[in-house]
Design an enzyme around this catalytic site. Structure first.
Site, PDB file in Angstrom:
ATOM      1  CB  ILE A 142      33.121  31.438  20.433  1.00 20.62           C
ATOM      2  CG1 ILE A 142      32.312  30.125  20.323  1.00 20.62           C
ATOM      3  CG2 ILE A 142      33.715  31.856  19.095  1.00 20.62           C
ATOM      4  CD1 ILE A 142      33.045  28.918  19.844  1.00 20.62           C
ATOM      5  CG  ASP A 200      16.052  46.808  21.536  1.00 21.44           C
ATOM      6  OD1 ASP A 200      16.177  45.581  21.749  1.00 21.44           O
ATOM      7  OD2 ASP A 200      15.974  47.657  22.449  1.00 21.44           O
ATOM      8  CG  ASP A 255      23.511  44.075  16.211  1.00 22.13           C
ATOM      9  OD1 ASP A 255      24.160  43.012  16.222  1.00 22.13           O
ATOM     10  OD2 ASP A 255      23.522  44.897  17.159  1.00 22.13           O
ATOM     11  CE1 TYR A 268      24.454  34.001  27.168  1.00 23.18           C
ATOM     12  CE2 TYR A 268      25.612  32.110  28.091  1.00 23.18           C
ATOM     13  CZ  TYR A 268      25.260  32.890  27.003  1.00 23.18           C
ATOM     14  OH  TYR A 268      25.707  32.552  25.749  1.00 23.18           O
ATOM     15  CG  ASN A 274      24.098  35.383  16.756  1.00 24.96           C
ATOM     16  OD1 ASN A 274      24.917  34.572  17.182  1.00 24.96           O
ATOM     17  ND2 ASN A 274      24.352  36.691  16.721  1.00 24.96           N
ATOM     18  CE  LYS A 328      21.860  32.129  24.826  1.00 22.80           C
ATOM     19  NZ  LYS A 328      21.833  32.428  23.386  1.00 22.80           N
ATOM     20  CB  THR A 380      32.738  36.830  20.274  1.00 25.52           C
ATOM     21  OG1 THR A 380      32.009  36.672  21.495  1.00 25.52           O
ATOM     22  CG2 THR A 380      32.587  35.583  19.419  1.00 25.52           C
TER      23      THR A 380
HETATM   24  N1  NAD Z   1      30.888  33.795  22.530  1.00 20.30           N
HETATM   25  C1  NAD Z   1      30.649  32.633  23.125  1.00 20.30           C
HETATM   26  O1  NAD Z   1      31.516  32.075  23.820  1.00 20.30           O
HETATM   27  C2  NAD Z   1      29.323  31.938  22.966  1.00 20.30           C
HETATM   28  C3  NAD Z   1      29.232  30.609  23.403  1.00 20.30           C
HETATM   29  C4  NAD Z   1      28.033  29.948  23.280  1.00 20.30           C
HETATM   30  C5  NAD Z   1      26.931  30.583  22.734  1.00 20.30           C
HETATM   31  N2  NAD Z   1      27.039  31.870  22.315  1.00 20.30           N
HETATM   32  C6  NAD Z   1      25.833  32.494  21.762  1.00 20.30           C
HETATM   33  O2  NAD Z   1      26.129  33.031  20.488  1.00 20.30           O
HETATM   34  C7  NAD Z   1      25.366  34.207  20.267  1.00 20.30           C
HETATM   35  C8  NAD Z   1      26.275  35.352  19.870  1.00 20.30           C
HETATM   36  O3  NAD Z   1      27.256  35.536  20.858  1.00 20.30           O
HETATM   37  P1  NAD Z   1      28.500  36.514  20.626  1.00 20.30           P
HETATM   38  O4  NAD Z   1      29.615  35.946  21.427  1.00 20.30           O
HETATM   39  O5  NAD Z   1      28.714  36.772  19.183  1.00 20.30           O
HETATM   40  O6  NAD Z   1      27.952  37.840  21.359  1.00 20.30           O
HETATM   41  P2  NAD Z   1      28.330  39.384  21.117  1.00 20.30           P
HETATM   42  O7  NAD Z   1      27.960  40.106  22.363  1.00 20.30           O
HETATM   43  O8  NAD Z   1      29.735  39.508  20.636  1.00 20.30           O
HETATM   44  O9  NAD Z   1      27.344  39.806  19.952  1.00 20.30           O
HETATM   45  C9  NAD Z   1      25.957  39.837  20.177  1.00 20.30           C
HETATM   46  C10 NAD Z   1      25.309  40.743  19.158  1.00 20.30           C
HETATM   47  O10 NAD Z   1      23.924  40.792  19.463  1.00 20.30           O
HETATM   48  C11 NAD Z   1      23.501  42.142  19.442  1.00 20.30           C
HETATM   49  N3  NAD Z   1      22.364  42.353  20.321  1.00 20.30           N
HETATM   50  C12 NAD Z   1      22.354  42.281  21.679  1.00 20.30           C
HETATM   51  N4  NAD Z   1      21.142  42.633  22.141  1.00 20.30           N
HETATM   52  C13 NAD Z   1      20.376  42.926  21.054  1.00 20.30           C
HETATM   53  C14 NAD Z   1      19.040  43.373  20.888  1.00 20.30           C
HETATM   54  N5  NAD Z   1      18.252  43.638  21.931  1.00 20.30           N
HETATM   55  N6  NAD Z   1      18.577  43.557  19.634  1.00 20.30           N
HETATM   56  C15 NAD Z   1      19.371  43.343  18.572  1.00 20.30           C
HETATM   57  N7  NAD Z   1      20.655  42.942  18.659  1.00 20.30           N
HETATM   58  C16 NAD Z   1      21.152  42.739  19.904  1.00 20.30           C
HETATM   59  C17 NAD Z   1      24.717  42.943  19.903  1.00 20.30           C
HETATM   60  O11 NAD Z   1      24.634  44.306  19.528  1.00 20.30           O
HETATM   61  C18 NAD Z   1      25.842  42.191  19.229  1.00 20.30           C
HETATM   62  O12 NAD Z   1      26.098  42.686  17.936  1.00 20.30           O
HETATM   63  C19 NAD Z   1      24.574  34.434  21.553  1.00 20.30           C
HETATM   64  O13 NAD Z   1      23.275  33.897  21.403  1.00 20.30           O
HETATM   65  C20 NAD Z   1      25.342  33.646  22.591  1.00 20.30           C
HETATM   66  O14 NAD Z   1      24.523  33.228  23.652  1.00 20.30           O
HETATM   67  C21 NAD Z   1      28.210  32.563  22.415  1.00 20.30           C
END
Ligand code: NAD
Length: 254
Positions: A187, A63, A37, A154, A90, A158, A189
């Site tokens: 979700i 990154d 991360d 976005y 993820n 996806k 988050t």
């Molecule tokens: N939260 C939702 O509602 C939801 C719904 C469907 C899909 N998703 C997918 O689930 C995954 C996680 O989502 P989330 O809600 O936990 O997001 P979040 O923003 O809470 O967490 C994402 C994490 O990815 C890290 N990150 C971002 N860019 C980065 C990079 N360049 N290098 C390394 N790390 C990096 C961030 O620092 C963070 O810790 C994503 O792929 C998202 O598309 C989320």
């Protein structure tokens, strides 16, 4: 779940949200987990999970938009584990723009969500092959199936994740590597809270609106997604590849 104990797993974006829950669940199942991360506090998250589960959790500040950092992170995995069994792609950015998106917006989101994901997979592949096979789980979304207003940037990424999943499932099957997408509904988050700030909307009003889009009448929890990721990475899912697993509380069924 069968076949997870003792396996080495990399989870990108493991510092918070779904990635943190996935790292914890895989650790609970007995995996040696690596969290990549860009946020340095991913180290604290890794330490806490390790204390909770008693299994090793490593953190590599990475990154995934920077190929050199990806290579450096996998060098560390190779030094410690010398194999990789599970890769969970993820990490993602949430740049929410419609037709007004600039070339900078597009570059910024594609660099992480599509190109970064692809390069992580490319550089993880030698270690997956060394393990004799394994499972790749890519996080797509209901946003990879339908249109949503102001989400063009976005959602395009996806949809792309689902395309990568199906192509890689074909290309990597000779190496005994299964590739699937997990597709959550909403979700709650940190990403949800951040998106509300970005779009200038009230989180509680948005939560109420979004909840009604799901048959189950609520947003999901990170743990409801992490269990499905662990399942599809496990030997219990040994005949599942190239598939999209919906974890959406009925969002798409409506
Ligand atoms: N939260 C939702 O509602 C939801 C719904 C469907 C899909 N998703 C997918 O689930 C995954 C996680 O989502 P989330 O809600 O936990 O997001 P979040 O923003 O809470 O967490 C994402 C994490 O990815 C890290 N990150 C971002 N860019 C980065 C990079 N360049 N290098 C390394 N790390 C990096 C961030 O620092 C963070 O810790 C994503 O792929 C998202 O598309 C989320």
């Amino acid at each position: 779940m069968r076949g997870l104990k003792g396996k080495t797993a990399v989870v990108t974006g493991g510092a918070q949200g779904l990635g943190k829950a996935i790292a914890r669940r895989l650790s609970e199942e007995g995996c040696i987990v690596w969290s990549f991360d860009l946020k340095p506090d991913g180290e604290d998250t890794a330490r806490r999970i390790e204390q909770e589960t008693g299994n090793p959790v490593y953190f590599a500040q990475t990154d995934i938009a920077d190929e050199r950092q990806i290579e450096a992170a996998f060098r560390r995995v190779a030094e410690v584990s010398d194999r990789l069994d599970i890769l969970v792609n993820n990490a993602a950015r949430f740049i929410l723009k419609g037709i007004e998106a600039t070339s900078q917006d597009w570059k910024a989101i594609l660099d992480v969500n599509v190109i970064g994901t692809s390069l992580v997979t490319q550089h993880g592949l030698p270690l997956l092959k060394k393990a004799g096979g394994g499972a790749i789980v890519n996080l797509s979304s209901v946003s990879g199936f339908v249109g949503q207003s102001s989400f063009a940037t976005y959602n395009a990424t996806k949809f792309a994740i689902r395309g990568l999943t199906k192509c890689w499932a074909i290309d990597l099957s000779p190496f005994n590597i299964r590739v699937n997408s997990v597709c959550p509904g909403y979700i709650r988050t940190e990403a949800f809270e951040n998106s509300c700030v970005q779009l200038g909307i009230d989180p509680e009003a948005e939560d109420a609106r979004i909840s009604q889009l799901h048959i189950l009448g609520r947003q999901g929890t990170a743990e409801e997604v992490s269990g499905v990721v662990a399942f599809v990475a496990s030997d219990d899912a040994s005949f599942i590849t190239g598939e999209d697993l919906m974890v959406d509380g009925g969002y798409l069924a409506k």
